[in-house]
Design an enzyme around this catalytic site. Structure first.
Site, short mmCIF file in Angstrom:
data_model
loop_
_atom_site.label_atom_id
_atom_site.label_comp_id
_atom_site.label_asym_id
_atom_site.label_seq_id
_atom_site.Cartn_x
_atom_site.Cartn_y
_atom_site.Cartn_z
N CYS A 42 0.52 -0.89 0.41
CA CYS A 42 0.12 -0.12 -0.08
C CYS A 42 0.49 1.16 -0.18
CB CYS A 42 -0.73 -0.29 1.32
SG CYS A 42 -2.52 1.93 1.86
N ASP A 44 0.28 3.38 2.02
CA ASP A 44 0.86 3.97 2.76
C ASP A 44 1.85 4.55 3.21
OD1 ASP A 44 0.24 4.30 6.24
OD2 ASP A 44 -1.80 4.02 5.67
N ARG A 46 2.82 5.12 6.59
CA ARG A 46 3.19 3.76 8.25
C ARG A 46 3.64 2.53 7.38
NH1 ARG A 46 -2.78 4.84 10.43
NH2 ARG A 46 -3.18 4.08 8.39
N HIS A 98 -1.93 -3.91 4.99
CA HIS A 98 -1.79 -3.26 6.65
C HIS A 98 -3.74 -3.18 7.11
CE1 HIS A 98 -2.78 1.18 5.97
NE2 HIS A 98 -2.90 0.45 5.16
N CYS A 101 -6.41 0.51 6.73
CA CYS A 101 -5.85 0.62 5.56
C CYS A 101 -7.44 2.00 4.78
CB CYS A 101 -5.75 -0.27 4.43
SG CYS A 101 -6.01 -0.57 3.17
#
Length: 209
Positions: A42, A44, A46, A98, A101
């Site tokens: 992803c 993302d 993080r 994750h 999400c």
């Protein structure tokens, strides 16, 4: 510009540290890459692939998009996949989602979000496919977490349905497909799916070579 300058300053410090440990670090880094892994994760911020797996530069080929999707019309992803499999000869493809999400969460809503509706439609298809299981989960967070997991599993199946992966298996290439999910709450990776080179793709999705 303060934020940008912070990144550039940090880069200089990082480069200096590498040379302190190994004066040939960048000389070796400039050589051809030979990663064993393709990470499809992803976007993302993080979930940094190298950091959470303890990988060094050159060990992992990385592709990221919203909600770690394997879409059969995504030429970007398919180009990365083909290069990783046919040129780099990676041995493992990791689809890594994750919990929490944002893309998966947005796909569970009925709100019109504009252009990204088209992308999230792929996750809505996963929800629709497993609607009986998901709708039976009363707790919203648990339903959310389960869709994250089911989405990862589906993307692994999508990989197996590509002619790129099936072609590698046909040629006896040692290529494993994995589905993992990362917990932001504990930092742990959880295994959800594994397809070894011996996997047989059945039905209309099978290619003959």
């Amino acid at each position: 510009m303060e934020l940008i300058n912070r990144l550039l300053t940090a880069n200089k410090s990082w480069a200096a540290r590498q040379l302190e440990v190994d004066e040939t670090y960048f000389e070796n880094l400039a050589k051809d890459q030979k990663p064993d892994f393709l990470w499809i994760g992803c976007s993302d911020s993080r979930v940094p692939a190298e950091d959470l797996t303890g990988s060094q530069p050159g060990e992992m080929f990385v592709h990221r998009n919203v909600a770690n999707l394997v879409v059969h019309t995504d030429m970007n992803m398919l180009s990365v996949l083909q290069y990783a499999v046919e040129v780099l000869k990676v041995r493992h493809i990791l689809v890594v989602g994750h919990y929490q999400c944002g893309g998966v969460k947005a796909s569970m809503m009925h709100k019109d979000l504009g252009l990204i509706n088209r992308w999230l439609h792929n996750i809505k298809d996963v929800y629709d496919k497993f609607a009986t299981e998901l709708d039976a989960i009363e707790d919203e967070k648990k339903r959310f977490d389960r869709l994250v997991e089911l989405n990862v599993i589906q993307q692994v199946h999508n990989l197996a349905q590509t002619s790129i992966v099936q072609g590698a298996w046909h040629q006896a290439q040692e290529l494993h497909l994995h589905g993992w999910v990362f917990g932001l709450h504990d930092g742990q990776l959880k295994t959800l799916a594994h397809m070894p080179p011996s996997t047989k793709v059945e039905g209309i999705y099978r290619y003959d070579f």
